[in-house]
Design a protein around this motif. Structure first.
Motif, short mmCIF file in Angstrom:
data_model
loop_
_atom_site.label_atom_id
_atom_site.label_comp_id
_atom_site.label_asym_id
_atom_site.label_seq_id
_atom_site.Cartn_x
_atom_site.Cartn_y
_atom_site.Cartn_z
N PHE A 127 0.82 -1.02 0.23
CA PHE A 127 -0.01 -0.24 -0.11
C PHE A 127 0.88 1.28 -0.07
N ARG A 128 1.79 1.13 0.93
CA ARG A 128 2.45 2.70 0.94
C ARG A 128 3.53 2.87 -0.29
N GLU A 130 2.54 2.19 -3.45
CA GLU A 130 1.69 2.42 -4.52
C GLU A 130 0.73 3.82 -4.20
N HIS A 131 0.72 4.24 -2.94
CA HIS A 131 -0.03 5.27 -2.45
C HIS A 131 0.87 6.43 -1.89
N SER A 132 1.09 7.44 -2.64
CA SER A 132 1.82 8.49 -2.15
C SER A 132 0.89 9.50 -1.20
N LEU A 133 0.99 9.65 0.16
CA LEU A 133 0.45 10.45 0.99
C LEU A 133 0.86 12.02 1.13
N GLY A 138 -3.11 12.16 -4.01
CA GLY A 138 -2.49 10.77 -3.36
C GLY A 138 -3.18 10.25 -1.97
N CYS A 139 -3.84 11.37 -1.00
CA CYS A 139 -4.59 11.13 -0.01
C CYS A 139 -6.09 10.72 -0.40
N ALA A 141 -6.88 9.20 -3.34
CA ALA A 141 -6.87 8.03 -4.04
C ALA A 141 -6.61 6.75 -2.93
N ALA A 142 -5.81 7.05 -2.15
CA ALA A 142 -5.60 6.33 -0.91
C ALA A 142 -7.23 6.03 -0.22
N TYR A 145 -9.53 3.75 -2.05
CA TYR A 145 -9.30 2.52 -1.92
C TYR A 145 -9.61 1.88 -0.71
#
Length: 202
Positions: A127-128, A130-133, A138-139, A141-142, A145
């Motif tokens: 997860f980390r 593939e998803h930039s916070l 990015g947040c 999109a995370a 999901y």
């Protein structure tokens, strides 16, 4: 890309972290529910007790537990070879419970649970990466999901709870039947017929 103020980005990140925690907690609850439920799909006076089965199940991964659920509850093969049991001179009484689904429904159940397993593994391992916070997009999109995964875990837990209630109800019905005159008559009839066959063979 939307640029957020530092405090706004921190709030967005916190919302994602909260969802991660909720998803992981639900996945753990689901895994524990499987370990508690699986031993009761077979009731027998021979073989491992529910406690002994739980000790064995405690060592299994979520993927193995899901396969056990399908095998025990929804894909039981009456012609399958019986597991090895302890040698005994007494009569063995064994009852199996299964989910009343056809082959298509059982396959769909497995696919749904297999999808949940893959998403669980993705959350834990990928997860980390593939998803930039670090950005608002990015947040978001995370969060999208994780919202989907959280709802899926809630559905899976509710499904297991429902199976548990049905299993409890079926067990109560079995206990009631075994205490009835009808059950006593069937047992007496079975024993009588068995004695007659033995006498004829002599």
């Amino acid at each position: 890309m939307t640029n957020l103020l530092p405090n706004e980005l921190e709030q967005a990140q916190t919302a994602v972290f909260v969802l991660i925690g909720k998803c992981i907690l639900n996945l753990q609850l689901y895994e524990q529910a499987l370990k508690n439920l699986l031993p009761y799909f077979e009731v027998s006076n021979d073989g491992p007790t529910p406690e002994q089965q739980r000790e064995k199940l405690a060592k299994l991964t979520l993927g193995s537990l899901i396969r056990q659920l399908i095998k025990r509850a929804a894909d039981f093969d009456e012609d399958a070879e019986e597991p090895k049991r302890s040698v005994t001179n007494s009569i063995v009484i064994r009852t199996r419970f299964r989910i009343p689904v056809d082959a298509k429904e059982a396959k769909q159940l497995y696919q749904n649970l297999d999808e949940l397993l893959h998403k669980r593994n993705f959350l834990v391992h990928h997860f980390r990466s593939e998803h930039s916070l670090k950005t608002d997009s990015g947040c978001r999109a995370a969060k999208t999901y994780l919202d989907g995964l959280y709802e899926q875990t809630k559905t899976a837990i509710a499904q297991i709870d429902g199976i548990g209630r049905e299993l409890k109800s079926s067990t109560a019905s079995l206990i009631k039947f075994l205490g009835s005159d009808e059950a006593a008559h069937l047992i007496e009839e079975f024993c009588f017929e068995g004695e007659s066959v033995i006498s004829q063979e002599k």
